[in-house]
Motif scaffolding. Sequence first.
Motif, PDB file in Angstrom:
ATOM      1  N   GLN A  15      45.928  43.476  37.347  1.00  0.00           N
ATOM      2  CA  GLN A  15      46.684  42.060  37.612  1.00  0.00           C
ATOM      3  C   GLN A  15      47.769  42.510  38.796  1.00  0.00           C
ATOM      4  O   GLN A  15      47.907  41.763  39.982  1.00  0.00           O
ATOM      5  CB  GLN A  15      46.987  41.370  36.626  1.00  0.00           C
ATOM      6  CG  GLN A  15      45.918  40.543  35.779  1.00  0.00           C
ATOM      7  CD  GLN A  15      44.979  39.623  36.750  1.00  0.00           C
ATOM      8  OE1 GLN A  15      45.430  38.938  37.212  1.00  0.00           O
ATOM      9  NE2 GLN A  15      44.014  40.032  36.252  1.00  0.00           N
ATOM     10  N   LEU A  18      45.723  43.346  42.025  1.00  0.00           N
ATOM     11  CA  LEU A  18      45.627  42.117  42.571  1.00  0.00           C
ATOM     12  C   LEU A  18      46.776  41.379  43.071  1.00  0.00           C
ATOM     13  O   LEU A  18      46.453  40.909  44.503  1.00  0.00           O
ATOM     14  CB  LEU A  18      44.804  40.986  41.643  1.00  0.00           C
ATOM     15  CG  LEU A  18      44.251  39.986  42.045  1.00  0.00           C
ATOM     16  CD1 LEU A  18      43.251  39.930  43.391  1.00  0.00           C
ATOM     17  CD2 LEU A  18      43.759  38.979  40.976  1.00  0.00           C
ATOM     18  N   ARG A  21      47.458  43.135  46.315  1.00  0.00           N
ATOM     19  CA  ARG A  21      46.275  42.960  47.645  1.00  0.00           C
ATOM     20  C   ARG A  21      46.665  41.600  48.148  1.00  0.00           C
ATOM     21  O   ARG A  21      46.482  41.450  49.312  1.00  0.00           O
ATOM     22  CB  ARG A  21      45.128  42.982  47.066  1.00  0.00           C
ATOM     23  CG  ARG A  21      44.143  44.141  46.620  1.00  0.00           C
ATOM     24  CD  ARG A  21      44.002  44.939  47.960  1.00  0.00           C
ATOM     25  NE  ARG A  21      42.931  44.061  48.769  1.00  0.00           N
ATOM     26  CZ  ARG A  21      43.287  43.405  49.920  1.00  0.00           C
ATOM     27  NH1 ARG A  21      44.562  43.561  50.538  1.00  0.00           N
ATOM     28  NH2 ARG A  21      42.491  42.720  50.405  1.00  0.00           N
ATOM     29  N   ALA A 100      45.912  49.442  45.836  1.00  0.00           N
ATOM     30  CA  ALA A 100      45.577  48.094  46.258  1.00  0.00           C
ATOM     31  C   ALA A 100      44.905  48.399  47.708  1.00  0.00           C
ATOM     32  O   ALA A 100      44.127  47.859  48.095  1.00  0.00           O
ATOM     33  CB  ALA A 100      46.776  47.178  46.452  1.00  0.00           C
ATOM     34  N   VAL A 103      41.458  49.408  47.066  1.00  0.00           N
ATOM     35  CA  VAL A 103      40.603  47.993  47.023  1.00  0.00           C
ATOM     36  C   VAL A 103      40.282  47.371  48.445  1.00  0.00           C
ATOM     37  O   VAL A 103      39.317  47.131  48.906  1.00  0.00           O
ATOM     38  CB  VAL A 103      41.197  47.374  45.782  1.00  0.00           C
ATOM     39  CG1 VAL A 103      40.675  45.824  46.034  1.00  0.00           C
ATOM     40  CG2 VAL A 103      41.118  47.815  44.453  1.00  0.00           C
ATOM     41  N   GLU A 107      36.777  46.960  50.157  1.00  0.00           N
ATOM     42  CA  GLU A 107      36.398  45.417  50.597  1.00  0.00           C
ATOM     43  C   GLU A 107      35.811  45.602  52.092  1.00  0.00           C
ATOM     44  O   GLU A 107      34.956  44.843  52.399  1.00  0.00           O
ATOM     45  CB  GLU A 107      37.482  44.532  50.558  1.00  0.00           C
ATOM     46  CG  GLU A 107      37.784  44.198  49.011  1.00  0.00           C
ATOM     47  CD  GLU A 107      39.278  43.512  48.689  1.00  0.00           C
ATOM     48  OE1 GLU A 107      39.421  43.192  47.707  1.00  0.00           O
ATOM     49  OE2 GLU A 107      40.317  43.356  49.943  1.00  0.00           O
TER      50      GLU A 107
END
Length: 116
Positions: A15, A18, A21, A100, A103, A107
């Motif tokens: 979390q 996220l 991010r 992050a 990630v 993506e």
Amino acid sequence: MSTANPMIVTDRVLQEVLAERIAQDEQWGEQNHRDGTGPDRVWAFTGPAAYVADCARTNTEQLASEGHANWLDIALEEFAEAAAESDPAKLRAELVQVAAVAVAWVEAIDRRTEAS
């Protein structure tokens, strides 16, 4: 040794990643850099961690200002900043940023793959 449920701890950390991010997207918008990887990639920085972090930060800022930022240099900058930290709270925050960025990179790869 912690007796906390590992899934709860992992969920809490994810979390935080996220949230980082979301903050990155708010600050920079969607990023779609080239990877900057490959078998011929040369590692540019050696020396004490604080020096490497400063060099990596300067390098990434220069590349970005020229429109040549790439994911590897961004990730290396974040990792070097983590390596230069001795304070556990600051190290933890830097590692959340490293995660992050990883990630965000995944993506970006997925966006390229889906667009093909």
